[in-house]
Design a protein around this motif. Structure first.
Motif, mmCIF file in Angstrom:
data_model
loop_
_atom_site.group_PDB
_atom_site.id
_atom_site.type_symbol
_atom_site.label_atom_id
_atom_site.label_comp_id
_atom_site.label_asym_id
_atom_site.label_seq_id
_atom_site.Cartn_x
_atom_site.Cartn_y
_atom_site.Cartn_z
ATOM 1 N N SER A 1 1.136 1.545 -0.989
ATOM 2 C CA SER A 1 1.402 2.503 0.082
ATOM 3 C C SER A 1 2.904 2.698 0.217
ATOM 4 O O SER A 1 3.703 1.949 -0.361
ATOM 5 N N GLU A 2 3.297 3.721 0.962
ATOM 6 C CA GLU A 2 4.698 3.915 1.316
ATOM 7 C C GLU A 2 4.788 4.371 2.760
ATOM 8 O O GLU A 2 3.867 4.978 3.306
ATOM 9 N N TYR B 1 8.336 0.883 0.396
ATOM 10 C CA TYR B 1 7.250 0.941 -0.584
ATOM 11 C C TYR B 1 6.578 -0.421 -0.631
ATOM 12 O O TYR B 1 7.233 -1.454 -0.723
#
Length: 537
Positions: A500-501, A490
């Motif tokens: 974002s991931e 993450y």
């Protein structure tokens, strides 16, 4: 003849009792150790600091001077002459009769006494007394009715580890503080000289205890610094506090924002670590001055912009999210909307959302509120020196601020943004924040362990390494946190907002592309108590 011999023996016995002996009096503690080490120029010359740095010699407690108040009390003791002192041993060399030197053992700050004549060291002065004193230092507080609000955060674990805020400085920017200067609930604060100063920016005077129309500041301060034996303990009972009035309780005008900024500037100049603000600004008596919800964007309100500068100056700002969750305004107000502020929402005693707590908004650039603490039926101490319950993020904020102060005491090498990130990261819903609780209820025991490097990584896990940092684009991965060969990462900005991931597979993925990011500092988290600071160029 026998009578004469008895008189002679008594005479020499009296002479022995009055004979001057030398002894070292070892002291139990020193004042402001953490603060002194953090500001070594206050205790050492620049040349000494440079020499230690050149040879990698740490500056430690032994460099802090002996407490002059203790020396003064020794000097004023009957029949005692102070001959020398040693900061390295935290000891004072005294001269006096055996009886007078032994009497020094009754002073609360004396650890033990060693006579130069070793045959005189037969008393129980040394270890028994030293151990009993330290046992009292580390005994758990009895929090009384205030237990739930600190237990919810595992803040009492910090206290058990002797992180009670000592050496840290907090500025409380609020309304009036009636009776703080005389109430027994703040006697601990005053007797330890931790009531550091005050100023009323509204009326331009030092007195913040009388001639004001609000008790709000007293209630707020009590959640951090209040202490009633076996009935109430605040979340940072041993921190030092500056009390500043910036709120005019008789009206609501924009000048209060300016008072706040001026107070924050003074706090910075005084070396304050943490600012608590249980105030918020949205609408004014003159509607022409009022903000709109769209202005709560983290960089419009004057006070919000001031808060961001205060953050840049290195202070950690903890601020009430607001109490508008159940009215037409609804969202987090200023300065809690600032990116550089840890904004605190409210929950009830069971950890459920408190109906009045202001909510975050998708229009705000950062996750708000950041985290939550008990703000519904919070226990406080009133200006009448009695405990009571009160509602509002006004109280969840200082409860949190005290815990944050103790955490920072435990992790002095961390900066403000790193402490804030630890608080967010070890909160109950860090991976799935929402606009009601933000990242949730922090666990300060886990945050402390992580900050000390004691994360909970499974023993059979291959160590995860990411490189390079700084990076211009690609970030390479070596090892995977999950023994199955999978990893989920993450990416957060420094304010705690998830960007974002990434789902990675050991067999197919060895890098992630960060070229889409702007230059700056980011946090990469595995979801398993392991984080990396990434610098994007």
């Amino acid at each position: 003849m026998k009578k004469g011999l008895l008189i002679v023996l008594l005479f020499f016995s009296c002479l022995n009792a009055l004979a001057q002996e030398d002894a070292w009096v070892y002291l139990l503690d020193k004042k402001d150790v953490t603060a002194s080490i953090a500001n070594p120029i206050s205790i050492l010359s620049q040349k000494a600091i440079n020499r230690k740095a050149l040879h990698n010699i740490p500056i430690d407690e032994r460099d802090v001077p002996v407490d002059e108040d203790y020396i003064a009390q020794l000097k004023s003791s009957t029949g005692i002459t102070v001959k020398a002192k040693s900061k390295w041993f935290n000891a004072v060399h005294v001269r006096g009769s055996i009886v007078n030197i032994q009497a020094l053992d009754d002073l609360s700050f004396v650890s033990h006494i060693e006579f130069a004549d070793k045959d005189l060291n037969t008393s129980k002065t040394s270890k028994e007394k030293l151990n009993s004193k330290f046992e009292s230092v580390f005994t758990d507080f009895n929090y009384g009715n205030a237990f739930n609000q600190i237990d919810m955060l595992n803040g009492h674990i910090l206290h058990q580890e002797n992180y009670t805020g000592a050496g840290m400085t907090v500025a409380v920017l609020d309304a009036g503080f009636p009776n703080v200067n005389i109430m027994s609930a703040f006697e601990r604060l005053r007797s330890t000289n931790n009531l550091l100063g005050s100023y009323d920016f509204v009326n331009r005077e030092e007195d913040v205890y009388t001639n004001n129309t609000s008790n709000h500041g007293t209630l707020v301060l009590s959640t951090m610094a209040g202490f009633i034996q076996d009935q109430f303990v605040g979340t940072a009972p041993d921190a030092g506090y500056f009390l500043f009035i910036t709120e005019d309780a008789t009206s609501e005008t924009p000048v209060e924002e300016s008072y706040w900024v001026e107070a924050a500037e003074r706090a910075d100049s005084l070396g304050v670590d943490v600012i608590n603000t249980s105030l918020g600004y949205t609408t004014y008596d003159n509607p022409n001055y009022s903000y709109s919800p769209s202005d709560m964007n983290g960089n419009t309100a004057y006070i919000t912009k001031g808060a961001n500068i205060a953050f840049e100056k290195g202070m950690l700002l903890v601020t009430s999210a607001g109490n508008s969750g159940n009215d037409s305004w609804q969202i987090v107000g200023a300065p809690a909307d600032a990116s550089g502020v840890l904004s605190i929402g409210a929950v009830n005693a069971n950890g459920a959302y408190a109906f009045f707590s202001s909510k975050g908004s998708a229009a705000q650039p950062n996750q708000k509120p950041d985290v939550v603490a008990q703000g519904l039926a919070s226990y406080v101490i009133t200006e009448n020196n009695t405990t009571a319950t009160s509602n509002g993020t006004s109280f969840s904020s200082p409860i949190m601020a005290g815990a944050v102060t103790c955490l920072w005491q435990a992790l002095p090498d961390k900066n403000n943004e790193e402490i804030m990130q630890l608080v967010r990261e070890y909160a109950s819903q860090y991976e799935n924040p929402d606009n009601f609780l933000g990242y949730g209820i922090p666990d300060f025991e886990k945050a402390l362990n992580a900050g000390l490097g004691f994360g909970n990584v499974p023993e059979d896990t291959e160590e995860l390494i990411v490189f390079p940092s700084p990076t211009t684009g690609k970030l390479y991965i070596s090892g995977f946190i999950d023994s199955s060969g999978l990893a989920k990462l993450y990416l957060f900005d420094i304010w705690g907002k998830k960007i974002s991931e990434f789902d990675l597979n050991r067999e197919t993925d060895d890098n992630i592309d960060l070229s889409f990011l702007s230059s700056g500092l980011y946090i990469l988290n595995t979801g398993e108590n392991k984080t990396f600071k990434i610098v994007k160029q």
